[in-house]
Design an enzyme around this catalytic site. Sequence first.
Site, short mmCIF file in Angstrom:
data_model
loop_
_atom_site.label_atom_id
_atom_site.label_comp_id
_atom_site.label_asym_id
_atom_site.label_seq_id
_atom_site.Cartn_x
_atom_site.Cartn_y
_atom_site.Cartn_z
N GLY A 74 0.80 -1.19 0.06
CA GLY A 74 -0.01 0.13 -0.04
C GLY A 74 0.85 1.19 -0.06
N GLY B 285 2.58 3.82 1.49
CA GLY B 285 2.90 4.00 2.89
C GLY B 285 3.49 5.36 3.21
N ARG B 286 3.68 6.14 2.10
CA ARG B 286 4.03 7.52 2.35
C ARG B 286 3.77 8.38 1.10
NH1 ARG B 286 10.25 8.09 0.39
NH2 ARG B 286 10.35 6.07 -1.03
N ASP C 259 8.01 5.92 8.49
CA ASP C 259 7.53 7.31 9.22
C ASP C 259 6.69 8.05 8.13
OD1 ASP C 259 9.27 8.22 7.35
OD2 ASP C 259 10.76 8.90 9.08
N GLY C 260 6.41 7.37 6.81
CA GLY C 260 5.79 8.02 6.17
C GLY C 260 6.34 9.12 5.23
N ARG D 291 3.67 14.02 -7.42
CA ARG D 291 3.46 13.50 -8.47
C ARG D 291 1.99 13.41 -9.35
NH1 ARG D 291 6.00 7.42 -6.92
NH2 ARG D 291 3.99 7.17 -6.16
N ARG E 44 -1.77 0.05 -9.73
CA ARG E 44 -0.42 -0.95 -9.96
C ARG E 44 -0.96 -2.32 -10.26
NH1 ARG E 44 3.45 1.98 -6.81
NH2 ARG E 44 2.63 4.14 -6.41
N ASP F 123 4.50 -4.24 -7.19
CA ASP F 123 3.65 -3.09 -6.56
C ASP F 123 4.32 -1.62 -7.15
OD1 ASP F 123 6.10 -4.06 -4.82
OD2 ASP F 123 5.79 -2.12 -4.07
N ASP G 299 7.44 5.05 -9.42
CA ASP G 299 8.30 4.81 -8.38
C ASP G 299 9.77 4.69 -8.69
OD1 ASP G 299 6.16 4.65 -6.75
OD2 ASP G 299 5.85 2.47 -6.87
#
Length: 670
Positions: free
Chosen positions: A222, A224-225, A257-258, A315, A322, A422, A432
């Site tokens: 998922g 995460g940040r 910590d995102g 972005r 994905r 992912d 990514d």
Amino acid sequence: MFHHRACASVPSLVTLPAVFLRPLYYSSSSSSSSSAAATAFCSFPRPWRRSGQPWREAGGRRRVCASWSSSLPPAGMAEGFKALKLEDDGVPVETVSGNGVSHPQGKDKDGDTTGGSRKKLEELNWDNSFTRELPGDTRTGGPVRQVLHACYSKVSPSVSVKEPELVAWSQPVADILDLDPNEFKRADFPLLFTGVSLLKGSLPYAQCYGGHQFGVWAGQLGDGRAITLGEVLNNQGERWELQLKGAGKTPYSRTADGLAVLRSSVREFLCSEAMHHLGIPTTRALCLVTTGEGVLRDMFYDGNVKMEPGAVVCRVAPSFIRFGTFQIHAARDKDDVPLVKQLADYTIHYHYPQFEHLPFDRQALDEGLSEASKGDKENPLPPIDISKNKYAAWFTEVAVQTAITIAKWQAVGFTHGVMNTDNMSILGLTIDYGPFGFLDAFDPKYTPNTTDLPGRRYGFANQPDIGLWNVMQLANTLYTAELITAEEAQFGLGRYADKFMADYQQHMSSKVGLKQYNKDLLSKLLNNMAFDKVDYTNFFRSLGNLKVVPGGSDDELLAPLKNALLDLSKERKTVWLDWVHDYFELLAAEGVPQPERKAQMDSVNPKYVLRNYLCQSAIDQAEQGDFSEVQRLLKLMERPYDDQPGMEKYARLPPAWAYRPGVCMLSCSS
């Protein structure tokens, strides 16, 4: 707990066409290392066990599995197909890769962006179809957790800021969004694009997905940040998602910590735009903002934690869906499997509308049908009419678009570094940007990712095969959800192989200025380049300058390549002269004048690419508060194929320090 097995050992249901797509990089002397690389991605998870019992739906869960040969054909790129297999063994499925191209906004005859008046941020036209039409998490925000039966979780950005500052912004992306350039001068702009203040009309959420990481099923991953603000419709009716990367924790942050650091954010911002201007499908980047706060990072996972400047990059893409967005639901219990179809219907409706209604125009499919349905001589395939199933047609197009993108990566010398499922866009976009790298000294085994050592699963030469492996994971998911048949799956995989081969051969022929593909010439060239560690970008750019010099010496003949062919021994010089003479014979047979050939070659061989050491120079300055080099590189990369007077230093060979860890290779840490 996950177990592994070699695919060749599983029982087969049908045979799927596949092909080793590793381009022409290895001579027979390097076949052993090639074979080792080939076997590095031959394993799949065994049934996911819960309380000691195989995970399966009542009656068993179907899946597709690949069988890869462990040996490479001589000289690299294979003709023919190897066996891929389908099985029915109750194993949880995995999924696929992506399609689609970023769509630059149209321009009028004077070069000005079309599409109506420019907008203020408050005037952006938000639609938010993803959250409106797909099931969401019943909880908002909250702790890190498994999110079941949902495609997303609503969250609020939580990054802390202290005097945030705009580092740079992309005019072409602002044009896509019809955004007034004056908006970037607003005092509150850094607050809006770190997420501290929300844009009017946005509806922030984090996407739920899973994925295979380095070939191993990792379960829920998922965003995460990354926090998506929503979808903006521009004046052309195009749909663009805006996403803040580094804006704080989400339910998918796991132990992280995102947040994001300036180092990785500069790289992602610049490379997103650089890839677009190279003509490669990619996500885009609107802006980069520092937070003014520090972020703790262990750059090499070696226990040396240090504080780094924090940053947030915005972005932009038509969608951030994905492979793993589909995978996670097929890998859970039977109540989640219907979400695969719901996601597929959503994706087709908004991003592949040509496949939404049957019957649809088959003209674009006919060529692929006639080629891919042939199979090989030993294992002929029955004719497949995928126009009868919109999911099969869509899957085939996803496979094709993925092949298109990866063929372009190979041609320009780009290594993604983290081709986990992912990190693969369902739209075929490059997505990514972590430890990426453009080839400097040509090495087919090059990986920019220290986490990928020593196996080098995601090395440059492996990318085409990994792309096929990833596409097969989508076939597994769609097959499990009973959206496509085994035959339709094998057809789509065959089309990936066909399209990659065709495009790669076309790109490489264009790079050497030939109309017809010549495998022998290119195989010798790439093997010579690998042996002598020749700079990939500079060599191909210089090749267009070669011309016959009547009565000239050998040194005069090779003079145009002197900036790439360094310190050749007498023996190696003879090898290169032999290749050049063979090359001239082919050029003479095609009869294209040298000036015309050079112009064509310069249009496909960039002079400037975003080398890692260039990124690092910009990062070093940015960390000291000087953003001028980031902005300079951004403008330079907007015209990578042009000679840009005064910018020649950016095309030079990398300095010695460019090969130190942290520059030429990085970890996944960011």
